[in-house]
Design an enzyme around this catalytic site. Structure first.
Site, PDB file in Angstrom:
ATOM      1  CB  SER A  13      -0.811   0.031   1.322  1.00  0.00           C
ATOM      2  OG  SER A  13      -1.633   1.189   1.357  1.00  0.00           O
ATOM      3  CG  LEU A  14       2.202   3.017  -3.319  1.00  0.00           C
ATOM      4  CD1 LEU A  14       1.866   3.585  -4.681  1.00  0.00           C
ATOM      5  CD2 LEU A  14       3.511   3.205  -2.741  1.00  0.00           C
ATOM      6  CB  SER A  15      -2.589   4.395   2.125  1.00  0.00           C
ATOM      7  OG  SER A  15      -3.561   4.207   1.199  1.00  0.00           O
ATOM      8  CB  THR A  60      -7.302  -1.371   1.048  1.00  0.00           C
ATOM      9  OG1 THR A  60      -7.359  -1.856  -0.200  1.00  0.00           O
ATOM     10  CG2 THR A  60      -6.506  -2.311   1.772  1.00  0.00           C
ATOM     11  CE  LYS A  64     -12.081  -0.620  -0.639  1.00  0.00           C
ATOM     12  NZ  LYS A  64     -12.012  -0.015  -2.045  1.00  0.00           N
ATOM     13  N   GLY A 124     -16.208  -6.246 -13.921  1.00  0.00           N
ATOM     14  CA  GLY A 124     -16.171  -6.729 -12.878  1.00  0.00           C
ATOM     15  C   GLY A 124     -17.373  -6.343 -11.967  1.00  0.00           C
ATOM     16  N   GLY A 126     -17.437  -6.480  -8.125  1.00  0.00           N
ATOM     17  CA  GLY A 126     -16.955  -6.552  -6.774  1.00  0.00           C
ATOM     18  C   GLY A 126     -17.031  -5.128  -6.111  1.00  0.00           C
ATOM     19  NE  ARG A 149     -13.560 -12.619 -13.664  1.00  0.00           N
ATOM     20  CZ  ARG A 149     -12.583 -12.915 -12.844  1.00  0.00           C
ATOM     21  NH1 ARG A 149     -11.368 -13.700 -12.991  1.00  0.00           N
ATOM     22  NH2 ARG A 149     -12.513 -12.065 -11.745  1.00  0.00           N
ATOM     23  N   GLY A 236      -5.819   3.767 -11.301  1.00  0.00           N
ATOM     24  CA  GLY A 236      -6.110   3.408  -9.900  1.00  0.00           C
ATOM     25  C   GLY A 236      -5.122   4.328  -9.087  1.00  0.00           C
TER      26      GLY A 236
END
Length: 270
Positions: A13-15, A60, A64, A124, A126, A149, A236
């Site tokens: 994570s770059l948070s 994350t 969630k 997707g 999700g 899918r 993102g």
């Protein structure tokens, strides 16, 4: 004061880079932001054990939905989406859940030129797809096709779409390229590699926007295809920064120093 990003896996994570740069630029001495490895099942115990020095958590995957459940109160958008990426410690010690992914996605898509009436295809079904539905609702998009899918995954999104007032239709993964070519906005929320086979035969609508929730590796094959076709492309990484701004301001009560946070994120990626 302390804050952290929680999830599993979390080492990438770059948070912390973004938030700690923000603290430094805003003069918030004594504030720190770290990573905590934590799955969804462990989140309630983690939150219950946090002391009063904790201002908030960024949540994350895969936590969630658990974050929404553990909160004492939640924002309308988090309730509608059924997921929260932000837990804020309030002055009375209770926890408030929000979803800044939605506002972040609205910001990056608006910045890329998305306007009301756009036709959206989401790849997707999700948690990020839920945020995409809410963003489409806020942007006044005319329709949303979710291509997944598994058909049952789209069915799980139908109550979310109804709550948000979004006209949702399902698309088969076998027809993904057709749905991509028909869209003004394509939002890819699938894991690394899943959409890669679509890139070779992708036909993009002129003037469309492509948003890929991934940022490592970058560009993805789909992003490279979209860029080669002249589309506006956002990643993102753009969303990571945008959603972090909302979290920073809720945790600290201070206006986020956006330029410093962006500069630190860009430096961390090079």
């Amino acid at each position: 004061m302390r804050a952290a990003v929680v999830g599993a896996p979390i080492a990438h994570s770059l948070s912390p880079v973004i938030h700690n740069a923000g603290y430094a630029a805003a003069g918030l001495t004594g504030w720190s932001y770290t990573r905590i490895e934590c799955g969804a099942a462990e989140l309630p115990d983690l939150v219950a054990g946090l002391g009063p020095e904790w201002a908030g958590l960024s949540v994350t995957m895969p936590g969630k939905e658990a974050a929404l459940a553990v909160a004492d109160a939640a924002s309308p958008v988090a309730v509608a989406v059924g997921a929260a990426n932000t837990l804020v410690r309030r002055t009375d010690g209770t926890w408030y859940a929000d979803n800044t992914d939605v506002g972040g996605m609205v910001g990056v898509l608006t910045g890329a030129g998305v306007v009301a009436g756009a036709a959206v295809t989401v790849l997707g079904a999700g948690g990020t797809a839920r945020a995409a539905l809410a963003a489409a609702a806020r942007l006044g998009c005319s329709s949303v096709v979710v291509v997944a899918r598994r058909a049952e995954a789209v069915d799980e999104l139908r109550p979310v779409a109804t709550a948000l007032g979004v006209a949702l239709s399902a698309g088969r993964w076998a027809d993904a390229q057709r749905h991509v070519s028909a869209a003004d906005v394509v939002v890819s929320t699938v894991p690394k590699g899943v959409a890669d086979p679509l890139a070779g035969g992708a036909i993009w609508r002129p003037g469309a926007v492509f948003f890929d929730a991934l940022y490592d590796p970058w560009p993805t094959p789909m992003a490279a295809s979209a860029r080669a076709a002249g589309l506006r492309v956002v990643s993102g990484l753009d969303l990571l920064l945008a959603q972090a701004v909302g979290q920073f301001e809720q945790f600290t009560g201070v206006t986020a120093p956006l330029a410093a946070m962006r500069e630190a994120l860009v430096a961390a990626r090079h």
